[in-house]
Design a protein around this motif. Sequence first.
Motif, PDB file in Angstrom:
ATOM      1  N   UNK A 285      47.442  38.055 -30.450  1.00 33.15           N
ATOM      2  CA  UNK A 285      45.996  37.825 -30.502  1.00 33.15           C
ATOM      3  C   UNK A 285      45.699  36.404 -30.961  1.00 33.15           C
ATOM      4  N   UNK A 286      44.571  35.854 -30.483  1.00 32.69           N
ATOM      5  CA  UNK A 286      44.206  34.461 -30.733  1.00 32.69           C
ATOM      6  C   UNK A 286      43.942  34.132 -32.182  1.00 32.69           C
ATOM      7  N   UNK A 287      44.164  32.877 -32.546  1.00 35.54           N
ATOM      8  CA  UNK A 287      43.956  32.432 -33.911  1.00 35.54           C
ATOM      9  C   UNK A 287      42.834  31.423 -34.044  1.00 35.54           C
ATOM     10  N   UNK A 288      42.303  30.959 -32.962  1.00 32.95           N
ATOM     11  CA  UNK A 288      41.192  30.019 -33.019  1.00 32.95           C
ATOM     12  C   UNK A 288      41.642  28.575 -33.025  1.00 32.95           C
ATOM     13  N   UNK A 289      40.665  27.709 -32.894  1.00 28.60           N
ATOM     14  CA  UNK A 289      40.890  26.269 -32.912  1.00 28.60           C
ATOM     15  C   UNK A 289      39.801  25.708 -33.815  1.00 28.60           C
ATOM     16  N   UNK A 290      40.085  25.690 -35.131  1.00 30.02           N
ATOM     17  CA  UNK A 290      39.053  25.338 -36.096  1.00 30.02           C
ATOM     18  C   UNK A 290      38.019  26.444 -36.113  1.00 30.02           C
ATOM     19  N   UNK A 291      36.739  26.087 -35.915  1.00 25.62           N
ATOM     20  CA  UNK A 291      35.693  27.112 -35.857  1.00 25.62           C
ATOM     21  C   UNK A 291      35.442  27.585 -34.428  1.00 25.62           C
ATOM     22  N   UNK A 292      36.164  27.011 -33.460  1.00 22.91           N
ATOM     23  CA  UNK A 292      36.021  27.420 -32.069  1.00 22.91           C
ATOM     24  C   UNK A 292      36.935  28.610 -31.788  1.00 22.91           C
ATOM     25  N   UNK A 293      36.428  29.538 -31.019  1.00 22.19           N
ATOM     26  CA  UNK A 293      37.188  30.737 -30.711  1.00 22.19           C
ATOM     27  C   UNK A 293      38.097  30.524 -29.509  1.00 22.19           C
ATOM     28  N   UNK A 294      39.313  31.036 -29.608  1.00 22.44           N
ATOM     29  CA  UNK A 294      40.212  31.072 -28.465  1.00 22.44           C
ATOM     30  C   UNK A 294      40.370  32.516 -27.973  1.00 22.44           C
ATOM     31  N   UNK A 295      39.743  33.450 -28.672  1.00 24.27           N
ATOM     32  CA  UNK A 295      39.780  34.862 -28.285  1.00 24.27           C
ATOM     33  C   UNK A 295      38.385  35.272 -27.834  1.00 24.27           C
ATOM     34  N   UNK A 296      38.337  36.044 -26.781  1.00 23.14           N
ATOM     35  CA  UNK A 296      37.036  36.531 -26.310  1.00 23.14           C
ATOM     36  C   UNK A 296      36.556  37.649 -27.231  1.00 23.14           C
ATOM     37  N   UNK A 297      35.259  37.897 -27.185  1.00 19.83           N
ATOM     38  CA  UNK A 297      34.699  39.004 -27.973  1.00 19.83           C
ATOM     39  C   UNK A 297      35.332  40.322 -27.565  1.00 19.83           C
ATOM     40  N   UNK A 298      35.543  40.488 -26.259  1.00 20.33           N
ATOM     41  CA  UNK A 298      36.135  41.728 -25.765  1.00 20.33           C
ATOM     42  C   UNK A 298      37.564  41.935 -26.305  1.00 20.33           C
ATOM     43  N   UNK A 299      38.330  40.849 -26.351  1.00 17.25           N
ATOM     44  CA  UNK A 299      39.707  40.993 -26.844  1.00 17.25           C
ATOM     45  C   UNK A 299      39.764  41.241 -28.358  1.00 17.25           C
ATOM     46  N   UNK A 300      38.667  40.951 -29.050  1.00 15.96           N
ATOM     47  CA  UNK A 300      38.624  41.158 -30.503  1.00 15.96           C
ATOM     48  C   UNK A 300      38.147  42.560 -30.890  1.00 15.96           C
ATOM     49  N   UNK A 301      37.753  43.372 -29.915  1.00 17.52           N
ATOM     50  CA  UNK A 301      37.234  44.704 -30.234  1.00 17.52           C
ATOM     51  C   UNK A 301      38.228  45.540 -31.033  1.00 17.52           C
ATOM     52  N   UNK A 302      39.509  45.606 -30.665  1.00 18.69           N
ATOM     53  CA  UNK A 302      40.441  46.407 -31.479  1.00 18.69           C
ATOM     54  C   UNK A 302      40.513  45.921 -32.928  1.00 18.69           C
ATOM     55  N   UNK A 303      40.460  44.607 -33.137  1.00 17.86           N
ATOM     56  CA  UNK A 303      40.487  44.070 -34.499  1.00 17.86           C
ATOM     57  C   UNK A 303      39.213  44.442 -35.246  1.00 17.86           C
ATOM     58  N   UNK A 304      38.080  44.369 -34.566  1.00 18.89           N
ATOM     59  CA  UNK A 304      36.807  44.728 -35.194  1.00 18.89           C
ATOM     60  C   UNK A 304      36.788  46.204 -35.598  1.00 18.89           C
ATOM     61  N   UNK A 305      37.302  47.050 -34.722  1.00 21.52           N
ATOM     62  CA  UNK A 305      37.376  48.483 -35.020  1.00 21.52           C
ATOM     63  C   UNK A 305      38.297  48.711 -36.215  1.00 21.52           C
ATOM     64  N   UNK A 306      39.415  48.008 -36.266  1.00 21.78           N
ATOM     65  CA  UNK A 306      40.354  48.162 -37.385  1.00 21.78           C
ATOM     66  C   UNK A 306      39.717  47.721 -38.701  1.00 21.78           C
ATOM     67  N   UNK A 307      38.884  46.688 -38.654  1.00 14.58           N
ATOM     68  CA  UNK A 307      38.228  46.210 -39.862  1.00 14.58           C
ATOM     69  C   UNK A 307      37.132  47.171 -40.344  1.00 14.58           C
ATOM     70  N   UNK A 308      36.562  47.933 -39.425  1.00 13.85           N
ATOM     71  CA  UNK A 308      35.463  48.845 -39.772  1.00 13.85           C
ATOM     72  C   UNK A 308      35.965  49.980 -40.581  1.00 13.85           C
TER      73      UNK A 308
END
Length: 112
Positions: free
Chosen positions: A89-112
């Motif tokens: 999974x992406x780590x970003x480039x400073x404050x810019x995202x290298x991961x799409x919102x869709x690809x972050x859904x599993x991480x968001x669910x895990x954080x919830x």
Amino acid sequence: EFLKKADVLYINMGTLGAQRMVEIEVAMKTARELKKPWVLDPVACGGTSHRAMQCAKAMEYRPTIVRGNGSEIVALAKACSLSQVGEDAGGGRGVDSTASSKSAVPAAVALA
């Protein structure tokens, strides 16, 4: 004192000096004690190991909302050692995202 009058607390992790972290921790603790909702913005969470560690520490105070771009959400889930997040999974480039919102859904669910 100010938080007693506020409806919500917004924590932006953009500036993480030592004194600032002390202040952030006091604010998060106070929000929890007052049962105030609060938002965590894990700015550039994956940018450095120190930043990731501080963002993971903030998660221990159970924010009401986590607001971030795809890479910040993925990095935060990794920092919190959530196994549902893939190693690729992406780590970003400073404050810019290298991961799409869709690809972050599993991480968001895990954080919830």
